[in-house]
Design a protein around this motif. Structure first.
Motif, PDB file in Angstrom:
ATOM      1  N   ALA A  64       0.859  -1.112   0.102  1.00 12.59           N
ATOM      2  CA  ALA A  64       0.005   0.064  -0.141  1.00 12.59           C
ATOM      3  C   ALA A  64       0.794   1.385   0.019  1.00 12.59           C
ATOM      4  N   TYR A  65       2.063   1.289   0.779  1.00  9.66           N
ATOM      5  CA  TYR A  65       2.683   2.498   0.887  1.00  9.66           C
ATOM      6  C   TYR A  65       3.387   2.660  -0.563  1.00  9.66           C
ATOM      7  N   PRO A 117       3.009  10.968  -4.518  1.00 11.56           N
ATOM      8  CA  PRO A 117       3.303  11.736  -3.936  1.00 11.56           C
ATOM      9  C   PRO A 117       2.259  12.580  -3.420  1.00 11.56           C
ATOM     10  N   MET A 118       2.273  12.952  -1.893  1.00 13.05           N
ATOM     11  CA  MET A 118       1.155  13.561  -1.213  1.00 13.05           C
ATOM     12  C   MET A 118       0.022  12.544  -0.759  1.00 13.05           C
ATOM     13  N   SER A 121      12.344   8.944   5.086  1.00  5.06           N
ATOM     14  CA  SER A 121      11.598   8.105   3.882  1.00  5.06           C
ATOM     15  C   SER A 121      10.251   8.771   3.790  1.00  5.06           C
ATOM     16  N   LEU A 122       9.724   9.233   4.751  1.00  9.57           N
ATOM     17  CA  LEU A 122       8.033  10.009   4.729  1.00  9.57           C
ATOM     18  C   LEU A 122       8.515  11.414   4.089  1.00  9.57           C
ATOM     19  N   LYS A 138       4.829  11.463   1.489  1.00 10.50           N
ATOM     20  CA  LYS A 138       3.762  10.652   1.787  1.00 10.50           C
ATOM     21  C   LYS A 138       3.266  10.593   3.237  1.00 10.50           C
ATOM     22  N   SER A 139       2.246  10.331   3.764  1.00 10.93           N
ATOM     23  CA  SER A 139       1.901  10.149   4.944  1.00 10.93           C
ATOM     24  C   SER A 139       1.110   8.749   5.433  1.00 10.93           C
TER      25      SER A 139
END
Length: 462
Positions: free
Chosen positions: A286-287, A292-293, A329-330, A335-336
């Protein structure tokens, strides 16, 4: 009440875990003798202060409740009769339960995998609908006769339930008790993930796992309230027509196809929001699928549930593949990652009430509506849990407190007897097959022995 504080309904755990005992009758002493001080007999015959007799209604009051008697299979949840009317504290109401919702967390709780449920014996169930039968002191916004849906950490799978008044919500006109029991957990979960965490906006894309389940259908309907949202939904092929009609844009059969590849074919850049109830390796996937965002909201660990009882291999596998990430990495990925657990929001009643108001408005506008897969009597809770755990439901599985008619009970008992007989016949047939196979193997073994003897003889001749 926070996740660590004892909630009001937890104070009623005794009512949920064991039969309520009527107050003991005051003990009387033997008749006065000459050696007794004057007035002793009269004092002994006087009931102790603070121990009033219970009203006859409270002593004769009984109700049925489903009780988790221990961790394990479907048979660990048993229907019992409790005695004594539950006592109300200030701010609480007594609800005559009409229907209860079955959630995935209840299945995990049965196996001892849900930490928000107290140890057995305990009555499970996090949501119900019914009619207010009594109100405690300081309750001003609920009255006897109100039709309500209720939320609690546990204790909803019974004919009467005590809950804080502020954990109840009035059922809107036209909503059935079954729909009301299917509403709180699924729709609050879906709404808060999509809008509070996800900030869902027009023209975005969302991946919903288990799109035919209660949360999946709720999330799909809520996505439709926002313009031009593309919904990817995973479900077995037999459910695709239903979820497509419900609003899923791209249905993916996770059993026969790699959903990551399927998503990439349609949306090469990835997705804006992913709702992950699976855990383990699927959280990693999923990640990596996020734009992006993009936002990943994880809210379960369904991959841990394999079979009726706790599966240590599945748990170990899930733990081994547990998702973790460095903050750098986040930052670099833009990404969140969010975590959601409604069971730990029991202290945030204002937040929950706000979400309920919004989704109830959407219901009254005709934009969302619970889909009931099936309704089961309390006596059939094992079959209800099996249906959900084997992923055979499309929508919500609901329990009704209406007693099962005698004819249905007889039919149910006959079905179980027939099943036992069939299982026994199959077992005997398997044993016979093994015997036949063994008999067929014996000549082959004899032939092999003969060949070995011949080989030995040839060697000796040489």
């Amino acid at each position: 009440m926070s996740g660590e504080d004892a909630p009001a309904q937890q104070q009623n755990a005794v009512d949920q875990k064991q039969e309520t005992k009527p107050a003991e009758e005051p003990k009387t002493e033997p008749p006065k003798t000459e050696s007794e001080p004057a007035g002793a007999a009269e004092a002994a015959a006087t009931p102790a202060a603070g121990a009033p007799d219970k009203a006859p209604e409270e002593e004769t009051f009984t109700y049925r409740a489903l009780v988790l008697t221990g961790y394990g299979g479907y048979d660990k949840v048993k229907l019992q009769v409790k005695k004594g009317k539950p006592a109300l504290k200030a701010g609480e109401v007594l609800v005559r339960v009409k229907a209860c919702g079955l959630n995935f967390a209840d299945l995990m709780a049965r196996q001892g995998l849900y930490e928000r449920l107290p140890s057995p014996p305990v009555t499970p169930g996090m949501e119900c609908s019914g009619v207010v039968e009594a109100v405690g002191e300081e309750v001003t916004d609920r009255k006897v006769g109100d039709k309500v849906m209720a939320l609690s950490r546990f204790g909803m799978w019974q004919e009467v339930a005590v809950v804080p008044a502020n954990h109840t919500f009035l059922i809107p006109e036209g909503m059935s008790f079954e729909e009301a029991a299917a509403f709180p957990v699924n729709y609050i979960t879906a709404y808060m993930m999509l809008f509070d965490f996800g900030n869902l906006r027009p023209n975005q894309s969302v991946l919903i796992h288990a799109a035919a389940g209660g949360v999946g259908i709720a999330a799909t309907q809520l996505c439709k309230t926002v313009k031009d949202v593309t919904v990817f939904g995973t479900a077995s092929a037999s459910k695709h027509e239903t979820i497509s009609q419900g609003g899923v844009t791209h249905a993916i059969d996770y059993r026969t196809k790699d959903y990551v590849e399927e998503v990439r074919k349609i949306s090469p850049k990835g997705l804006d929001i992913i709702l992950d109830p699976l855990g383990g390796s699927d959280t990693h996937k999923a990640y990596n699928l996020l734009k992006p965002m993009g936002k990943l909201i994880t809210y379960g660990a369904a991959n841990m549930l394999a079979g009726q009882r706790k599966n240590l291999l599945a748990m170990a596998k899930n733990w081994y593949h547990q998702f973790s990430i460095h903050t750098l990495s986040l930052i670099q990925g833009n990404k969140s990652v969010c975590g959601f657990h409604l069971g730990y929001l029991d202290g945030e009643i204002e937040l929950i009430a706000q979400a309920m108001k919004t989704i109830l408005d959407l219901y009254q506008e005709g934009k969302i509506k619970p889909r009931i897969d099936s309704t089961w009597h309390l006596e059939q809770v094992g079959d209800a849990m099996r249906k959900m755990q084997e992923r055979n439901n499309i929508g919500k599985v609901v329990l009704t407190t209406e007693p099962m008619p005698e004819e249905e009970k007889k039919e149910e008992a006959k079905k179980k007897d027939d099943k036992k007989k069939d299982d026994k016949k199959k077992e005997e047939a398997k044993k016979e097959e093994k015997k036949d196979d063994k008999k067929k193997e014996e000549p082959k073994k004899e032939e092999k022995k003969e060949e070995e003897k011949k080989e030995e003889a040839k060697k000796e001749e040489k």
